[in-house]
Write an enzyme that holds these catalytic residues in place. Structure first.
Site, mmCIF file in Angstrom:
data_model
loop_
_atom_site.group_PDB
_atom_site.id
_atom_site.type_symbol
_atom_site.label_atom_id
_atom_site.label_comp_id
_atom_site.label_asym_id
_atom_site.label_seq_id
_atom_site.Cartn_x
_atom_site.Cartn_y
_atom_site.Cartn_z
ATOM 1 N N LYS A 1 -2.193 5.557 -4.513
ATOM 2 C CA LYS A 1 -3.302 6.489 -4.107
ATOM 3 C C LYS A 1 -3.147 7.871 -4.914
ATOM 4 C CE LYS A 1 -3.977 4.452 0.037
ATOM 5 N NZ LYS A 1 -2.646 4.042 0.249
ATOM 6 N N TYR B 1 2.883 10.228 1.082
ATOM 7 C CA TYR B 1 3.619 9.399 2.371
ATOM 8 C C TYR B 1 5.124 10.140 2.180
ATOM 9 C CZ TYR B 1 -0.276 6.341 2.701
ATOM 10 O OH TYR B 1 -1.487 5.648 2.989
ATOM 11 N N ASP C 1 0.718 -1.264 0.007
ATOM 12 C CA ASP C 1 -0.147 0.092 0.090
ATOM 13 C C ASP C 1 0.895 1.113 0.113
ATOM 14 O OD1 ASP C 1 -2.716 1.312 0.490
ATOM 15 O OD2 ASP C 1 -1.395 2.132 2.199
ATOM 16 N N HIS D 1 -7.666 8.916 -3.046
ATOM 17 C CA HIS D 1 -7.319 8.747 -1.426
ATOM 18 C C HIS D 1 -8.329 9.259 -0.603
ATOM 19 C CE1 HIS D 1 -3.326 8.366 1.149
ATOM 20 N NE2 HIS D 1 -4.507 8.078 1.798
#
Length: 185
Positions: free
Chosen positions: A94, A65, A60, A127
């Site tokens: 995402k 991030y 994932d 997301h």
């Protein structure tokens, strides 16, 4: 082995392939994934290698991030050393909130794929169901962000085009309430 949504998941054993769910696209998605949110720089690359060695095949990921390049380097190392091949993995990416504009969606996907050193995502998700104004691919907005004007259905249609172009095998949503999912179908 394919499990259905209503049946309890079989026991997971990392020494054997993960049970899977069949997506609407027809592709099989392993039900166990290794998450990379809040992975510290310098630690996420080795963590990916250890996860691969332990048997994880679904990862994932998300541009917001801030760790895609390090993860991509770890995948490349794993490919180069023969630990896994790309087709052995199921990679979920995402689309971030500030990248919902129709013309930005393909750019954001390509940006993530370049960061990761990949040609395609197995699954690419919206997301969150909120569009913020675009702030640039190198600095996704976070926190005090200004709402954008792109309707979610337009973002979804731009995601569908990614499938048509082979950038994603499957698309979906995350963090969506049921009523907003109803609006998409």
């Amino acid at each position: 082995m394919t499990a259905t949504y209503t049946s309890p998941a079989p026991k997971f054993d990392l020494s054997s392939p993960s049970p899977t769910y069949k997506l609407a696209s027809g592709h099989e998605m392993p039900i166990i994934a290794y998450g990379t949110f809040r992975s510290a720089p310098g630690e996420v690359g080795p963590a990916i290698i250890h996860a691969l060695q332990a048997g994880y095949r679904h990862f994932d990921l998300a541009h917001v991030y801030g760790n895609e390049a390090e993860i991509g380097a770890a995948f490349q190392r794993a490919f180069d050393e023969g630990l896994v091949q790309r087709q052995d993995l199921f990679l979920t990416g995402k689309l971030w909130n500030s990248d919902h504009d129709v013309d930005i969606v393909p750019q954001a996907c390509d940006h993530s794929l370049r960061n990761l050193g990949l040609d395609y995502f197995d699954l690419y998700l919206i997301h969150f169901p909120v569009a913020w104004k675009h702030t640039g691919l190198d600095k996704p907005s976070w926190g005090a962000s200004e709402l954008g004007s792109t309707p979610l259905i337009d973002t979804w249609r731009a995601m569908e085009a990614l499938v048509d172009k082979g950038k994603c095998r499957s698309i979906g949503v995350s963090n969506y309430p049921l009523l907003l999912i109803h609006d998409l179908v």
